[in-house]
Each structure stands twice: as structure tokens, then as C-alpha cells.
Design a protein around this motif. Structure first.
Motif, PDB file in Angstrom:
ATOM      1  N   SER A   1      43.190  13.138  74.454  1.00 53.47           N
ATOM      2  CA  SER A   1      44.181  13.668  75.386  1.00 53.47           C
ATOM      3  C   SER A   1      45.500  12.928  75.221  1.00 53.47           C
ATOM      4  CB  SER A   1      43.651  13.512  76.815  1.00 53.47           C
ATOM      5  OG  SER A   1      44.615  13.979  77.725  1.00 53.47           O
TER       6      SER A   1
ATOM      7  N   LEU B   1      30.863   9.218  83.298  1.00 54.13           N
ATOM      8  CA  LEU B   1      32.045   8.377  83.156  1.00 54.13           C
ATOM      9  C   LEU B   1      33.203   9.241  83.598  1.00 54.13           C
ATOM     10  CD1 LEU B   1      33.202   5.776  81.579  1.00 54.13           C
ATOM     11  CD2 LEU B   1      33.514   7.367  79.712  1.00 54.13           C
TER      12      LEU B   1
ATOM     13  N   LYS C   1      30.240  13.715  74.142  1.00 53.65           N
ATOM     14  CA  LYS C   1      31.479  14.470  74.286  1.00 53.65           C
ATOM     15  C   LYS C   1      32.638  13.528  73.992  1.00 53.65           C
ATOM     16  CE  LYS C   1      34.275  16.981  77.629  1.00 53.65           C
ATOM     17  NZ  LYS C   1      34.468  17.286  79.049  1.00 53.65           N
TER      18      LYS C   1
ATOM     19  N   GLN D   1      29.852   5.201  74.641  1.00 55.52           N
ATOM     20  CA  GLN D   1      30.591   5.664  75.800  1.00 55.52           C
ATOM     21  C   GLN D   1      31.715   4.700  76.175  1.00 55.52           C
ATOM     22  OE1 GLN D   1      29.028   8.099  79.011  1.00 55.52           O
ATOM     23  NE2 GLN D   1      28.804   6.223  80.185  1.00 55.52           N
ATOM     24  N   GLY D   2      32.878   5.242  76.455  1.00 49.11           N
ATOM     25  CA  GLY D   2      33.984   4.395  76.879  1.00 49.11           C
ATOM     26  C   GLY D   2      35.295   5.148  76.917  1.00 49.11           C
ATOM     27  N   ILE D   3      36.265   4.558  77.613  1.00 46.88           N
ATOM     28  CA  ILE D   3      37.605   5.126  77.639  1.00 46.88           C
ATOM     29  C   ILE D   3      38.484   4.209  76.793  1.00 46.88           C
ATOM     30  CG2 ILE D   3      39.555   5.780  79.093  1.00 46.88           C
ATOM     31  CD1 ILE D   3      37.541   5.923  81.429  1.00 46.88           C
TER      32      ILE D   3
ATOM     33  N   VAL E   1      44.610   8.837  75.430  1.00 47.16           N
ATOM     34  CA  VAL E   1      43.291   8.208  75.434  1.00 47.16           C
ATOM     35  C   VAL E   1      42.352   8.921  74.488  1.00 47.16           C
ATOM     36  CG1 VAL E   1      43.232   7.280  77.777  1.00 47.16           C
ATOM     37  CG2 VAL E   1      42.621   9.670  77.373  1.00 47.16           C
TER      38      VAL E   1
ATOM     39  N   THR F   1      36.781  13.290  74.015  1.00 44.53           N
ATOM     40  CA  THR F   1      37.997  13.945  74.477  1.00 44.53           C
ATOM     41  C   THR F   1      39.201  13.208  73.904  1.00 44.53           C
ATOM     42  OG1 THR F   1      36.894  14.516  76.517  1.00 44.53           O
ATOM     43  CG2 THR F   1      39.299  14.646  76.512  1.00 44.53           C
TER      44      THR F   1
ATOM     45  N   ARG G   1      29.395  19.286  84.432  1.00 42.90           N
ATOM     46  CA  ARG G   1      28.219  18.856  83.664  1.00 42.90           C
ATOM     47  C   ARG G   1      27.004  19.707  84.000  1.00 42.90           C
ATOM     48  NH1 ARG G   1      27.442  13.317  82.095  1.00 42.90           N
ATOM     49  NH2 ARG G   1      29.403  12.589  81.247  1.00 42.90           N
TER      50      ARG G   1
ATOM     51  N   HIS H   1      38.499  18.865  73.492  1.00 44.27           N
ATOM     52  CA  HIS H   1      37.156  18.325  73.720  1.00 44.27           C
ATOM     53  C   HIS H   1      36.266  18.635  72.519  1.00 44.27           C
ATOM     54  CE1 HIS H   1      38.300  17.851  77.891  1.00 44.27           C
ATOM     55  NE2 HIS H   1      38.813  19.071  77.827  1.00 44.27           N
TER      56      HIS H   1
ATOM     57  N   VAL I   1      38.258   9.449  74.828  1.00 41.11           N
ATOM     58  CA  VAL I   1      37.141   9.191  75.730  1.00 41.11           C
ATOM     59  C   VAL I   1      35.848   9.635  75.061  1.00 41.11           C
ATOM     60  CG1 VAL I   1      36.195   9.631  78.019  1.00 41.11           C
ATOM     61  CG2 VAL I   1      38.659   9.616  77.683  1.00 41.11           C
ATOM     62  N   VAL I   2      34.870   8.752  75.076  1.00 46.27           N
ATOM     63  CA  VAL I   2      33.550   9.133  74.560  1.00 46.27           C
ATOM     64  C   VAL I   2      32.587   9.119  75.734  1.00 46.27           C
ATOM     65  CG1 VAL I   2      31.705   8.576  72.945  1.00 46.27           C
ATOM     66  CG2 VAL I   2      34.079   8.060  72.350  1.00 46.27           C
ATOM     67  N   GLU I   3      31.875  10.224  75.957  1.00 48.30           N
ATOM     68  CA  GLU I   3      30.936  10.294  77.073  1.00 48.30           C
ATOM     69  C   GLU I   3      29.551  10.679  76.590  1.00 48.30           C
ATOM     70  OE1 GLU I   3      32.844  12.271  80.818  1.00 48.30           O
ATOM     71  OE2 GLU I   3      33.966  12.933  79.079  1.00 48.30           O
TER      72      GLU I   3
END
Lengths: 277, 568
Positions: B542, A162, B538, B464-466, B526, B540, A63, B557, B528-530
Motif C-alpha cells: 500500500s 493482524l 496475504k 506475519q508483520g507490518i 507499507v 498487501t 476474513r 492484495h 503487510v504480511v498476514e
């Protein structure tokens, strides 16, 4: 109505309609240009983030948080406030970033902070100087780094990262993630994982480690190598001697303070899986 | 005293002034309008008969260059809409459009790999009406090609290439080639992925040619790979060489039509298959001035209106992909649509077909080395096709032009149209190319180029979350029912995250189905939102699966900025 007359009437109407559309679009054109500009900037930042992810994270962190002993933080206040004065750059920050990324740095401006006294420092990235990146990619990376400004200056609180793809319950997976986090992968190559070429290749390290120092188990050797890299230096990786004449390793000796014991154990557990075939 | 001054200065009396001035104006007008007087122009505009004898409207054709290339008159039958559909006329219209818009784009375009792409971005975001001109130029290019082909088909099906028109047909075939090459050479100029790879693949065909093949390839590309030299070569072909060739051949082609043999009469008129009355009417002369000219002005107004309408209201836009990257071959490479048939042909492997045929009669040979598909399908067959096209007037000796008197030619033509459509279909990237399941699923949601559903998710919904595949029941909301937001430019509250949900559930559904079908055994995946930057998220995607004992992973990504375009 004859066909000719019909065509004259319809043709005239069409000319007026075309003109009306052009005038209507003309009034909206300035707005459209601005919208497009904003979209292009947005896409440039996205592109820069992707280029950064592929090329820069090994040293500057996933990051851009920097890796102690290896490369500076690019999302910290210092870069956005005092950096230009420190190095005496006359232009703006964006052009400074573009210039540093393009030509790289042969010697660090803060050698005391980095591995091997800061030599070599930043590699050359621009295609023009035999690097791997095109100029538009470098401009995009600069735009991406500039976009950290609100975080760096504290205008927007930095969110907690995260930890995405790490399986927290699996020590190997954690170890792998810490390897990346502490910058091990920036210097050491592991096939299928990292390409660093500063330190020794780590493939098969679990097997080799046992034979290095008599009386040490592989785990003990790896442990010592990380926290006291000067204790045993593999041939070819000595970077010099200190004032007392003892050899110095190219690897930084700051990890004993940086890496907590439990995380170190995870890293060792991961390295122990790298046996020779 | 006044009179004496008048006399001395030779100034005529007041009554003569008006006539003199009128005469002067008339002389100037006649000089500019190639002999047409002011009075005559007025009569033309009003639709009145000629004011002088001999008819000054015919004299124009010898005294004016621009009018001399036009016909004095056509017969009415030639101008029936259902006979020509104005296809050739519109081809020329689009050529003119290309010249005008092209000249404007040339002002801003820089033919160098370092700056070409940037200059296109500038045209779209920094030049007033720049996008309008770029879109119109691209639309004109495609339309010109479509109209050229349609014009050719019309000529073929009405048998208009016969009887003294074979040379005109030949110049037409040459113009088809010039038009296609003009379009293709323009393809490279934006220097995006689309351009770079289409041209790389296109030029690589020449590489397989015998003896001079590799040299021709290098000559065209300006090096082993397309770079600054190649771009410059394509640019000069696009803006100088081929426009000039086009002007030369259009002139030859058109002069034959306008001054030598005219447009062909409809077959039923020529072969007297209509009642005498209608034949007589069809043979009536229609003068260029004013009837044909006014019709053409109408068509110009219509054409311009259609182009402005389509481009101005975004019904048509020129695509622009990401910057050309010689290191990254796109997943779905695609030639421009007018070369899909060629791409389809290249997928046919004559060596294998022949080997199989010979194996049936008991001969086992390996022909792969000798019969290279690129060489056969790319270099041998297309010239044969062109040769057949050129030779049509000489092969077809049937003097009749009516469709029912030349059934073989009609069937042959229709069959070729279907063959080209089938080959074009085979040329699509979806045909005959297998993409691994994980790659395909992610590519469909978020293609390398273009928008895709993932990038269209509104920024607010990227929470955001997985999100793990298999753990979220269909019907759940990824952001929770408490989440809501007001979209930009819309006053209606959105509850939950409908777009994010729809992408995730499609991802989940397709993965579970692929696992069930055995394409992805032991799959775990998964999304993933970051939170990445204040205005960047971001995402991802995967996917892990097992291939035998081996663990495989495919991961992509995506960085999504708040201000990115979210519709196409």
C-alpha cells in the motif's frame, strides 16, 4: 566418412536420444501431472481469495468471519459440520457453496438472525442468472472457503488477525475500520469507500443529521440511529411493523450489544467527517 | 500318391515354391512401393546403384502420388546448405508438426468460453504428455512463422524471386499471411487474458475502416465483444479453414519449386562467377532417391530431437495467463511478438506529425478527426506494405542475382529489416506509455500476470508483520537472525529471510527514490504480511502520497498459497 553416412549415423543416434528422452519423461509424467494439479488447486484458492475479497467481504467480513445480523460466518465449525443436514443438501459442501453462491437466496434459511427478517438474503452471483461472476470465479470462491476447514474444525489454531492498515492512534482511521468490521458498509454507500444499497447513502450525513430531530445534535442523532434504529426511520427504509404496531427499521437493532462504546464513538467521529460540500 | 494329389490340385513341385513365394512378395512390395522391388530397396538403403534398367527410382515419380510431387533430382548447387539453410524445408516440417500436435490437442480442447480455459488446465494437469504436446504446438507455431520470414528473406537476398519465379513468390507472400493468421487465430483459443486482449486489440483495428469497418469487426468477433460466437469462429478458422488454405497454397508453392523451376541455383553458379570445375560440380545431379531422401530423414530426426529437447526439458513452454476477463484490461497489453511492429506503428500519430509540419509553414489545421491513426496505420499502411511485397518481382527488373550487382535491392531489404525491428521495439508496452510511479513499482514486483519477485518468495519466509517503508535499515533481516528454515527439496538451512528482504528493500529503495525525484511527494508505504489460512498468506502493498493537497492511495492484495509455483 561421406556426408550421407555421417547423416545416417547421426540421425540414428538422434532418434535413439529422442526416444530415450520420451521414455525418461514418461516415467516422470505421472508425478508432473500431480504436481501441476496441486499447483492449479493452489492458484485456484489464491484466485478465490481475491474474488472473495472483492465481492463477499462487505457482508461476510474481511476474513469470512461473518457479520452479525447481516451474513453468516464462513469459517466456522457449523458450516463444515451440521449445515448440510440442516438444509437437507444431498451433495458435498463444495457443491452446496457453489450452488448457493450461483443462484443466491431469495429468503434466508434463518430469518430470525438477519436484517429485515432475512429478505433479501444472498444476492445472485452467477453470470448465468444475471449476476456479476463467471462460473470459474464461483468455483474458486468455493475452493477458498473450503480451505478454511482446518481452522473451522480446530485442527489448526486460528491466528489472531493482524490489523493491517488501520492507524491505531487515529480515531477516524479506527472508525473507518470498525464500519467495515461491523458490516455498516454492506448496506450503506459512502463514496470512495462502500457501495451498499440497502440503507440510506451516508455521504453528507454529518450535515443532514443535525436537521433530522429537533433538539438533537448531529452526534446524538447518529448515536441513536445506530443503537436504536427504530426510534427515527428515514422515509422509505421501514421494513414493517412489530406486534404492537410500532414501525421496524430495515437496520438491525443488535448493534447496541455488539459495538462497545469506545468503538461506537470512533464510528461516529468518522461519520461526522462526512459533511455536505 | 502325393504326386498325383499335387497334380490334381495343380501344386507345383517343391523347387518352384521358393521362386513363387519370392515372386508373390516382390509383387506386393512393388505394388506398395510404387514399382520398387525388394532388391531395389535394399540397394537404396546400402547406397548401391540401381538394380534394374530403366532406373526404377525415376519411375516412382510417375507411379506414386507422394513421389510425383517430389523432384526427380536437384542440382548439387541447389542443395548447398549455405544457399538455402533448409529454411523452406523446416517451415514445412513445422507445419506437419502443427497438424499432428494440433489433432491431439483438438481431442481435449472445448471451444466455449465457459470451458476453454478449464480444458487447457486439464490438458496440462490431466492428460499424459498433454503439456508436452501443447508446448510443442506453440513452439512449432512460432518456429513456423520465424522460418517463413527467414525463408522469405533468404529468397529476397539471393534474388531467387526473379526469372519465372514471380508466381511462386506471390504464393509465398500468401502463405506468410496464412501462417501469421493461423498463429494469431490460435492465440485466442486458451481464453486467457493474454489471448482475449491481444485479439480484442487486434480485431479493433478493423473497426476504424470506412463504411464496412464496424461490420467487419462484428463479423470477425461474432458480436460486439468477443464471446462464445467469436471463440467458435476463431476456432473453426484455426482448425479447418486456414489449415486447408495452407495445404492448398503449400501444394501450389511446392509443386512449382519441385516440378517446374526447381530451387534456384546459387547466383554465383548461375552467373558463372566460380571456377569452371566448381560450376561443373554444382551442376551435377543429385537424385531424390536415395540422397535427398536420406538427408531429409536426417533433418526429420534432427527437428524432432530439437523440439523434444526444448520442450521436454522446459527450455520452452507455452504461457497461460489468468482466465479472460472482459472487465479488467491488463496493465501491460502486448500483441504477440510477430505483430509488435503493427502495435508500434499504431503508436505513431500521423495527424499530429502532419499538423506540426504544416504549422511550420504557417498552416494551422486540426487533422485528428480525419486522420485517425488506427485507420491510417492499421488499415492503410499494412495493405500497402503487402502490395509492395507482392510487387517486388515486378518492381525489380534487374536481371542480375549476385548481391554486388544489385546494391540498391540489398540496401532496401536491409533497411526494411531495421525498420521492422525498430517498429517492433516501439510496439513494446514499455515504449511511449507512462505508468504512474506507484503502479509501476508494484507492477514490477508483482505483475498482474506471470510470477514476479513477490510471488517467488518461499512460503516459509512470509512471516506475519507490518513492514513500514523507511523504518527498516538496509542490511536488517525482516524475520530476524534467529529465524531459519529448510527449503523444500533442499538440505541447506536458510538463515533469515533473504527473498522477503530482497523484495522489501527493492520496494523501499524504489519508493524512496521516486519520492526524491518528486514522483511521489509525501510518500508513506507499507508491506503487510498476514496469516490468512493455514496454507495461505496475504501480502498487501500500500502506497500513500500527495498530489497537491489530495491524498492518493494505491493498494494491492496478494494471496500466496504454499503449493503455488514459485519459479517459471
Amino acid at each position: 566418412m561421406r556426408r550421407v553416412q555421417f547423416e545416417i549415423v547421426l540421425g540414428t543416434i538422434l532418434v535413439f536420444l529422442s526416444t530415450a528422452i520420451i521414455i525418461y519423461l514418461g516415467f516422470k509424467e505421472e508425478n508432473r501431472l500431480e504436481e501441476y494439479k496441486a499447483e492449479q488447486v493452489a492458484e485456484q484458492i489464491e484466485f478465490g481469495a481475491a474474488v472473495f475479497e472483492a465481492n463477499c467481504t462487505r457482508c461476510h467480513g474481511s476474513r469470512a468471519q461473518g457479520i452479525a445480523g447481516l451474513a453468516p460466518c464462513l469459517r466456522c465449525e457449523e458450516l463444515f459440520t451440521t449445515r448440510l443436514d440442516d438444509v437437507g443438501w444431498e451433495g458435498d459442501l463444495q457443491s452446496y457453496i457453489i450452488s448457493v453462491v450461483s443462484v443466491g437466496r431469495q429468503v434466508s434459511t434463518r430469518p430470525q438472525l438477519y436484517v429485515g427478517g432475512g429478505t433479501p438474503a444472498m444476492p445472485t452471483w452467477s453470470e448465468k442468472y444475471n449476476g456479476p461472476l463467471r462460473d470459474d470465479q464461483i468455483r474458486a470462491v468455493a475452493a477458498y472457503i473450503m480451505n478454511f476447514e482446518p481452522y473451522a474444525l480446530g485442527e489448526v489454531p486460528t491466528p489472531e488477525p493482524l490489523f493491517g492498515l488501520v492507524d491505531e492512534s487515529d480515531p477516524l482511521s479506527r472508525g473507518r475500520a470498525y464500519m467495515a468490521q461491523y458490516g455498516c458498509t454492506g448496506c450503506h454507500a459512502i463514496s470512495g469507500f462502500s457501495q451498499g444499497d440497502v440503507g440510506p447513502v451516508l455521504d453528507g450525513i454529518a450535515t443532514r443529521a443535525e436537521t433530522r430531530i429537533e433538539g438533537y445534535t448531529a452526534e446524538e442523532y447518529i448515536h441513536e440511529s445506530i443503537i436504536k434504529p427504530y426510534a427515527y426511520i428515514v422515509e422509505g427504509y421501514q421494513s414493517g411493523v412489530d406486534e404492537a404496531g410500532n414501525p421496524i427499521s430495515a437496520m438491525p437493532n443488535t448493534f447496541s450489544e455488539e459495538i462497545p462504546e469506545d468503538q461506537l464513538n470512533d464510528i461516529i467521529a468518522f461519520l461526522m467527517t462526512l459533511t455536505e460540500e | 500318391m502325393l504326386n498325383s494329389i499335387r497334380q490334381r490340385l495343380n501344386i507345383p513341385p517343391r523347387e518352384e515354391w521358393r521362386d513363387r513365394i519370392n515372386e508373390m512378395i516382390d509383387t506386393r512390395v512393388r505394388a506398395i512401393m510404387a514399382g520398387l522391388s525388394l532388391k531395389e530397396l535394399r540397394a537404396i538403403a546400402r547406397g548401391d546403384p540401381p538394380t534394374e534398367r530403366p532406373n526404377p527410382r525415376y519411375k516412382v515419380h510417375t507411379s506414386s502420388f507422394w513421389a510425383h510431387i517430389r523432384p526427380r533430382y536437384y542440382l548439387e548447387g541447389m542443395t548447398w546448405f549455405t544457399h538455402t539453410f533448409r529454411l523452406g524445408w523446416f517451415t514445412m516440417f513445422f507445419f506437419a508438426l502443427e497438424v499432428i500436435t494440433g489433432l491431439i490437442l483438438m481431442v481435449y480442447y472445448i471451444p466455449h468460453p465457459d470451458q476453454a480455459y478449464q480444458s487447457i488446465l486439464e490438458i496440462e494437469s490431466n492428460v499424459f504428455f498433454g503439456k508436452l504436446f501443447r508446448d510443442a504446438h506453440r513452439l512449432g507455431a512460432e518456429a513456423m512463422l520465424i522460418f517463413t520470414v527467414l525463408h522469405m528473406l533468404r529468397t529476397y537476398f539471393t534474388g531467387s524471386y526473379k526469372a519465372g519465379r514471380s508466381f511462386t513468390w506471390l504464393t509465398g507472400v500468401i502463405l506468410l499471411g496464412i501462417t501469421a493468421w493461423l498463429s494469431f487465430s490460435g492465440y485466442l483459443l486458451p481464453w486467457d487474458q493474454l489471448a482475449y486482449w491481444a485479439v480484442t486489440v487486434g480485431t479493433s483495428i478493423t473497426e476504424s475502416g470506412p463504411v464496412v469497418g464496424p461490420a467487419v469487426n462484428i463479423l470477425m468477433r461474432g458480436g460486439v465483444d468477443i464471446a462464445a460466437n467469436g471463440l467458435l469462429r476463431f476456432y473453426l478458422q484455426h482448425v479447418v479453414l486456414f489449415p486447408l488454405l495452407a495445404i492448398v497454397f503449400i501444394s501450389v508453392h511446392y509443386y512449382k519449386v519441385s516440378r517446374e523451376h526447381g530451387i534456384s541455383l546459387p547466383a554465383k553458379v548461375e552467373e558463372n562467377a566460380l571456377p569452371e570445375e566448381e560450376i561443373k560440380e554444382a551442376n551435377r545431379r543429385i537424385d531424390l532417391i536415395p540422397d535427398l531422401l536420406s538427408h531429409e530423414l536426417f533433418l526429420v530426426a534432427l527437428g524432432i530431437f530439437i523440439v523434444i529437447f526444448l520442450v521436454g526439458f522446459n527450455f520452452y513452454g507455452a504461457p497461460l495467463e489468468t482466465h479472460a476477463n472482459p472487465q479488467a484490461t491488463p496493465l501491460d497489453t502486448k500483441a504477440p511478438w510477430y505483430f509488435w511492429w503493427l502495435q508500434g506503428m499504431l503508436k505513431i500519430d500521423p495527424a499530429t506529425i502532419l499538423e506540426n509540419l504544416l504549422a511550420r509553414i504557417g498552416v494551422n489545421v486540426q487533422l485528428g478527426e480525419i486522420l485517425n491513426s488506427k485507420f491510417i496505420m492499421g488499415l492503410i499502411i499494412p495493405p500497402i506494405l503487402v502490395f509492395i511485397l507482392v510487387a517486388i518481382p515486378y518492381i525489380d527488373r534487374n536481371p542480375n542475382r549476385m548481391a554486388r550487382k544489385r546494391p540498391f535491392a540489398i540496401v532496401w531489404g536491409v533497411a526494411w529489416v531495421f525498420v521492422l525491428i525498430a517498429l517492433s521495439y516501439m510496439g513494446l508496452p514499455q515504449f511511449g506509455i507512462e505508468t504512474p510511479a506507484a503502479t509501476r513499482i508494484i507492477q514490477d514486483l508483482a505483475p498482474e500476470e506471470g510470477l514476479g519477485e513477490l510471488r517467488a518468495i518461499p512460503f516459509e519466509e512470509l512471516q506475519q508483520g507490518i513492514y513500514t517503508v523507511g523504518e527498516i535499515a538496509a542490511g536488517d533481516d525482516l524475520c530476524g537472525r534467529d529465524f531459519s528454515y529448510y527449503p523444500k527439496d533442499d538440505a541447506n538451512l536458510v538463515v533469515g529471510c533473504p527473498h522477503l528482504n530482497s523484495v522489501f528493500f527493492e520496494y523501499q529503495e524504489r519508493l524512496l527514490k521516486a519520492e526524491e525525484e518528486g514522483a511521489l511527494p509525501g510518500m508513506s508505504a507499507v508491506m503487510v504480511v498476514e496469516d490468512w489460512q493455514p496454507d495461505v498468506k496475504k501480502v498487501t502493498l500500500s502506497i500513500d502520497w500527495l498530489e497537491g493537497q489530495e491524498e492518493k492511495n494505491y493498494e494491492k492484495h496478494y494471496f500466496l498459497h504454499q503449493d503455488r509455483p514459485r519459479s517459471e
